[in-house]
Write a protein that holds these residues in place. Structure first.
Motif, PDB file in Angstrom:
ATOM      1  N   VAL A 253       0.840  -1.199   0.000  1.00 16.39           N
ATOM      2  CA  VAL A 253       0.000   0.000   0.000  1.00 16.39           C
ATOM      3  C   VAL A 253       0.876   1.251   0.000  1.00 16.39           C
ATOM      4  CG1 VAL A 253      -1.950  -1.118   1.141  1.00 16.39           C
ATOM      5  CG2 VAL A 253      -0.184  -0.050   2.527  1.00 16.39           C
ATOM      6  N   ARG A 254       0.380   2.270  -0.687  1.00 18.26           N
ATOM      7  CA  ARG A 254       1.091   3.550  -0.766  1.00 18.26           C
ATOM      8  C   ARG A 254       0.089   4.666  -0.525  1.00 18.26           C
ATOM      9  NH1 ARG A 254       1.959   6.903  -5.262  1.00 18.26           N
ATOM     10  NH2 ARG A 254       1.147   5.252  -6.619  1.00 18.26           N
ATOM     11  N   LEU A 255       0.438   5.581   0.371  1.00 17.43           N
ATOM     12  CA  LEU A 255      -0.459   6.679   0.729  1.00 17.43           C
ATOM     13  C   LEU A 255      -0.021   7.962   0.040  1.00 17.43           C
ATOM     14  CD1 LEU A 255      -2.884   7.470   2.543  1.00 17.43           C
ATOM     15  CD2 LEU A 255      -1.225   8.031   4.333  1.00 17.43           C
ATOM     16  N   LYS A 256      -0.966   8.596  -0.628  1.00 14.26           N
ATOM     17  CA  LYS A 256      -0.683   9.870  -1.316  1.00 14.26           C
ATOM     18  C   LYS A 256      -1.563  10.951  -0.698  1.00 14.26           C
ATOM     19  CE  LYS A 256       0.974  12.407  -4.804  1.00 14.26           C
ATOM     20  NZ  LYS A 256       0.464  13.719  -4.338  1.00 14.26           N
ATOM     21  N   LEU A 257      -0.907  11.988  -0.170  1.00 19.30           N
ATOM     22  CA  LEU A 257      -1.618  13.085   0.472  1.00 19.30           C
ATOM     23  C   LEU A 257      -1.249  14.398  -0.208  1.00 19.30           C
ATOM     24  CD1 LEU A 257      -0.880  12.046   4.170  1.00 19.30           C
ATOM     25  CD2 LEU A 257      -2.999  11.636   2.906  1.00 19.30           C
ATOM     26  N   ASP A 258      -2.232  15.267  -0.372  1.00 20.95           N
ATOM     27  CA  ASP A 258      -1.973  16.556  -1.025  1.00 20.95           C
ATOM     28  C   ASP A 258      -0.990  17.404  -0.235  1.00 20.95           C
ATOM     29  OD1 ASP A 258      -3.687  15.900  -3.085  1.00 20.95           O
ATOM     30  OD2 ASP A 258      -5.421  16.917  -2.200  1.00 20.95           O
ATOM     31  N   SER A 259      -0.976  17.226   1.091  1.00 29.11           N
ATOM     32  CA  SER A 259      -0.113  18.046   1.946  1.00 29.11           C
ATOM     33  C   SER A 259       1.335  17.558   1.969  1.00 29.11           C
ATOM     34  CB  SER A 259      -0.661  18.052   3.380  1.00 29.11           C
ATOM     35  OG  SER A 259      -0.661  16.736   3.916  1.00 29.11           O
ATOM     36  N   VAL A 260       1.596  16.408   1.349  1.00 31.84           N
ATOM     37  CA  VAL A 260       2.954  15.841   1.350  1.00 31.84           C
ATOM     38  C   VAL A 260       3.453  15.758  -0.087  1.00 31.84           C
ATOM     39  CG1 VAL A 260       4.407  13.898   2.006  1.00 31.84           C
ATOM     40  CG2 VAL A 260       2.423  14.500   3.407  1.00 31.84           C
ATOM     41  N   GLN A 261       4.392  16.600  -0.421  1.00 35.30           N
ATOM     42  CA  GLN A 261       4.921  16.631  -1.782  1.00 35.30           C
ATOM     43  C   GLN A 261       6.198  15.799  -1.930  1.00 35.30           C
ATOM     44  OE1 GLN A 261       3.021  17.985  -4.117  1.00 35.30           O
ATOM     45  NE2 GLN A 261       1.612  18.597  -2.477  1.00 35.30           N
ATOM     46  N   ARG A 262       6.977  15.714  -0.844  1.00 30.69           N
ATOM     47  CA  ARG A 262       8.248  14.982  -0.941  1.00 30.69           C
ATOM     48  C   ARG A 262       8.016  13.474  -0.786  1.00 30.69           C
ATOM     49  NH1 ARG A 262       7.849  16.835   4.253  1.00 30.69           N
ATOM     50  NH2 ARG A 262       8.558  15.467   5.953  1.00 30.69           N
ATOM     51  N   LEU A 267       5.717   5.890   3.894  1.00 30.48           N
ATOM     52  CA  LEU A 267       4.324   5.976   3.481  1.00 30.48           C
ATOM     53  C   LEU A 267       3.976   4.900   2.461  1.00 30.48           C
ATOM     54  CD1 LEU A 267       3.556   9.807   3.356  1.00 30.48           C
ATOM     55  CD2 LEU A 267       3.269   8.170   5.227  1.00 30.48           C
ATOM     56  N   THR A 268       4.906   3.966   2.276  1.00 26.27           N
ATOM     57  CA  THR A 268       4.652   2.736   1.524  1.00 26.27           C
ATOM     58  C   THR A 268       4.938   1.569   2.445  1.00 26.27           C
ATOM     59  OG1 THR A 268       5.243   3.729  -0.608  1.00 26.27           O
ATOM     60  CG2 THR A 268       5.319   1.327  -0.459  1.00 26.27           C
ATOM     61  N   GLN A 269       3.975   0.665   2.593  1.00 23.30           N
ATOM     62  CA  GLN A 269       4.120  -0.469   3.507  1.00 23.30           C
ATOM     63  C   GLN A 269       3.651  -1.760   2.843  1.00 23.30           C
ATOM     64  OE1 GLN A 269       5.357  -0.483   6.730  1.00 23.30           O
ATOM     65  NE2 GLN A 269       5.861   1.693   6.588  1.00 23.30           N
ATOM     66  N   VAL A 270       4.164  -2.887   3.341  1.00 23.64           N
ATOM     67  CA  VAL A 270       3.788  -4.207   2.826  1.00 23.64           C
ATOM     68  C   VAL A 270       3.343  -5.072   3.992  1.00 23.64           C
ATOM     69  CG1 VAL A 270       4.574  -6.286   1.619  1.00 23.64           C
ATOM     70  CG2 VAL A 270       5.421  -4.031   0.912  1.00 23.64           C
ATOM     71  N   GLY A 271       2.243  -5.797   3.812  1.00 28.56           N
ATOM     72  CA  GLY A 271       1.780  -6.681   4.879  1.00 28.56           C
ATOM     73  C   GLY A 271       0.339  -7.108   4.686  1.00 28.56           C
ATOM     74  N   PRO A 272      -0.247  -7.784   5.681  1.00 34.30           N
ATOM     75  CA  PRO A 272      -1.634  -8.256   5.591  1.00 34.30           C
ATOM     76  C   PRO A 272      -2.634  -7.102   5.678  1.00 34.30           C
ATOM     77  CG  PRO A 272      -0.374  -9.490   7.244  1.00 34.30           C
ATOM     78  CD  PRO A 272       0.428  -8.281   6.895  1.00 34.30           C
ATOM     79  N   MET A 273      -3.766  -7.266   4.981  1.00 30.76           N
ATOM     80  CA  MET A 273      -4.817  -6.248   4.998  1.00 30.76           C
ATOM     81  C   MET A 273      -6.175  -6.914   5.182  1.00 30.76           C
ATOM     82  SD  MET A 273      -5.550  -3.162   2.270  1.00 30.76           S
ATOM     83  CE  MET A 273      -6.403  -4.161   1.052  1.00 30.76           C
ATOM     84  N   LEU A 288       0.861   1.999   8.303  1.00 32.93           N
ATOM     85  CA  LEU A 288       0.822   3.183   7.450  1.00 32.93           C
ATOM     86  C   LEU A 288       0.230   4.373   8.209  1.00 32.93           C
ATOM     87  CD1 LEU A 288       1.554   3.917   4.546  1.00 32.93           C
ATOM     88  CD2 LEU A 288      -0.800   3.402   3.888  1.00 32.93           C
ATOM     89  N   SER A 289      -0.800   4.107   9.009  1.00 36.01           N
ATOM     90  CA  SER A 289      -1.421   5.187   9.785  1.00 36.01           C
ATOM     91  C   SER A 289      -0.461   5.730  10.837  1.00 36.01           C
ATOM     92  CB  SER A 289      -2.701   4.687  10.462  1.00 36.01           C
ATOM     93  OG  SER A 289      -2.426   3.892  11.600  1.00 36.01           O
ATOM     94  N   ALA A 290       0.385   4.868  11.387  1.00 40.69           N
ATOM     95  CA  ALA A 290       1.350   5.301  12.399  1.00 40.69           C
ATOM     96  C   ALA A 290       2.411   6.213  11.779  1.00 40.69           C
ATOM     97  CB  ALA A 290       2.002   4.093  13.065  1.00 40.69           C
ATOM     98  N   TRP A 291       2.974   5.781  10.669  1.00 42.35           N
ATOM     99  CA  TRP A 291       4.007   6.583  10.018  1.00 42.35           C
ATOM    100  C   TRP A 291       3.435   7.871   9.430  1.00 42.35           C
ATOM    101  CZ3 TRP A 291       9.021   6.276  10.649  1.00 42.35           C
ATOM    102  CH2 TRP A 291       9.577   5.063  11.089  1.00 42.35           C
ATOM    103  N   GLY A 292       2.180   7.809   9.019  1.00 40.15           N
ATOM    104  CA  GLY A 292       1.566   8.994   8.413  1.00 40.15           C
ATOM    105  C   GLY A 292       0.691   9.778   9.362  1.00 40.15           C
ATOM    106  N   ALA A 293       0.763   9.484  10.675  1.00 34.24           N
ATOM    107  CA  ALA A 293      -0.161  10.064  11.654  1.00 34.24           C
ATOM    108  C   ALA A 293      -0.252  11.582  11.566  1.00 34.24           C
ATOM    109  CB  ALA A 293       0.247   9.645  13.070  1.00 34.24           C
ATOM    110  N   ARG A 294       0.872  12.256  11.584  1.00 30.94           N
ATOM    111  CA  ARG A 294       0.854  13.727  11.574  1.00 30.94           C
ATOM    112  C   ARG A 294       0.465  14.268  10.201  1.00 30.94           C
ATOM    113  NH1 ARG A 294       1.429  16.295  15.783  1.00 30.94           N
ATOM    114  NH2 ARG A 294       2.293  15.349  17.646  1.00 30.94           N
TER     115      ARG A 294
END
Length: 464
Positions: A253-262, A267-273, A288-294
């Motif tokens: 999974v990869r998370l794309k947020l408008d507020s994060v350009q770099r 923000l990319t993780q692998v595992g069970p879903m 992913l939620s932990a790393w992207g919390a802020r």
């Protein structure tokens, strides 16, 4: 007569002072000899109780009181679905272990886990008679599969060591006396009166409670505003809701947020879903939620989630599998014949076909090559709109708290205030799911407790 009157006046002044402060100073601290010292632990969670036990182990003469506003070890009770994920048994290398802490992964590479890591935690519980097991994913649980085994062990040690645990009380304020001691204002939930307690040592281990942040601020510490960590993603997709309960052993999974350009690798993780009735969950989403919390907080918990459902197959190989399957099963209905190489359920296969506008009743021979390519693209790069967050109740964790830069991690003592210590989630440390948050509590509690015990023992021996 004059002497008696002076004595009476002194008594009246003392009574008035006590009433004005609404104070009973010895209600918490048992009657002790003048040379005995008192440690007050704010918070009866994993870090606080573990710290209290180890302080008392090192310095048996030290009076130790744990003040808890609710029930002791309440988060231990519900964690891991009631089984208590004690720690993680796969991360014996401290550098690798530290990488599981979105807040703290740089600072915790040093003495913190070297002093008391997962192996030390497991050894301690085993020495107390708690049998443990390490599951395939590294999570450590009691063999009993019950958090009661951990709670009973800790509370038994509390009783045996002579630690006093007082519940339904809240430390509402703290200041430092001219003697250097801490003056604590303690409010009992059933009383309008407050106690005032003088403590020689103070360990704040109150988790993510506002109470702890307030006390830390009163003693000169700054606090990083806490935001939720470890939560599920809400997805507005009615068709996805029908898949509630479907699991995927491995996705990317990869998370794309408008507020994060770099580019942020975490923000990319692998595992069970896991698919839930409100969206997506499982270890990979929680990490992913932990790393992207802020970042998620600042984005209003809105963004795009890109999911690769077949991460071990390159996109070209996946499309080749589809083409070969079309030739081999030309006369079968598409819905009834999903390529086994994909390892996905029939329910999810139906979702894929419906999302691509394909009827499951058509034959493989009737699917165009462009449709095959679009199916392949969807499986490798499926986009979901994240519209909010859910709460992962059992493991609810926050990102934020007292900055690690204000703490000496080899002792857990404040750099700002002498004899003030912190442990657990009160600090700006949080781990991903898998036993890492409890390990932070055990490590911090042990270091703080043994340090306080050592100081108290030195003071005791020096006074003899």
């Amino acid at each position: 007569m004059m002497r008696q009157w002076q004595v009476l006046q002194a008594c009246f002044r003392l009574c008035n002072m006590l009433w004005a402060r609404r104070c009973t100073t010895l209600a918490i601290s048992p009657a002790t000899k003048s040379k005995e010292e008192l440690l007050v632990v704010v918070g009866g969670g994993a870090a606080g109780v573990y710290g209290a036990i180890h302080a008392k182990t090192v310095a048996p003469h030290l009076s130790v009181v744990v003040i808890e506003k609710g029930k002791p070890l309440s988060k231990v009770k519900v964690s891991g679905g009631g089984r208590c994920n004690v720690t993680n048994g796969h991360c014996v290398d401290n550098m690798i272990l530290a990488e599981n802490y979105p807040r703290g992964h740089k600072e915790l590479r040093g003495s913190f886990f070297n002093t008391h890591g997962p192996v030390d935690t497991m050894s301690w519980f085993v020495s107390q008679g708690v049998e443990l097991k390490v599951e395939d994913d590294g999570r450590v649980f009691p063999v009993s599969n019950s958090s009661s085994s951990i709670i009973d062990c800790l509370m038994s040690e509390v009783k045996e060591r002579g630690v006093s645990v007082q519940t339904r009380k809240t430390v509402t304020a703290v200041s430092i006396l001219s003697s250097g001691k801490f003056l604590l204002e303690v409010q009992q939930h059933t009383s309008v009166h407050a106690e005032h307690v003088e403590a020689d040592y103070l360990l704040i281990a109150s988790g993510s409670s506002r109470q702890g942040y307030t006390l830390a601020s009163q003693l000169g510490h700054s606090v990083v505003d806490p935001v939720p960590s470890l939560f599920t993603f809400k997805i507005e997709d009615l068709r996805l809701r029908e898949l509630s309960g479907v699991t995927f052993p491995k996705v990317k999974v990869r998370l794309k947020l408008d507020s994060v350009q770099r580019n942020i690798p975490q923000l990319t993780q692998v595992g069970p879903m896991l698919v839930t009735h409100w969206g997506l969950s499982g270890p990979v989403v929680l990490r992913l939620s932990a790393w992207g919390a802020r970042f998620l907080f600042s984005s209003g918990y809105k963004g795009k989630l890109f999911v690769d459902f077949i991460p071990d197959l390159h996109v070209e190989s996946l499309k080749s599998v589809l083409s070969h399957h079309k030739l081999q099963y030309a006369k079968q209905k598409v819905l009834n014949s999903c390529p086994p190489e994909f390892g996905i359920t029939k329910r999810f296969w139906s979702y894929v076909l419906e999302r691509q506008g394909l009827s499951g009743d058509i034959l493989w021979a009737s699917i165009s090559n462009s449709s095959l390519m679009s199916i392949g693209s969807l499986l490798k790069d499926c986009v979901f709109e994240v519209t909010g967050k859910g709460q992962f109740k059992d493991e609810f964790v926050t990102a934020g708290g007292v900055p690690l830069s204000e703490i000496m991690l080899n002792t857990m003592e404040s750099k700002i205030c002498s004899r003030l210590f912190f442990a657990g989630e009160i600090l700006n440390v949080d781990g991903v799911t898998g036993g890492f948050n409890f390990q932070n509590a055990w490590s911090g509690g042990f270091i703080a407790g043994t340090t306080i015990g050592g100081l108290a023992l030195g003071s005791y021996l020096g006074s003899k």
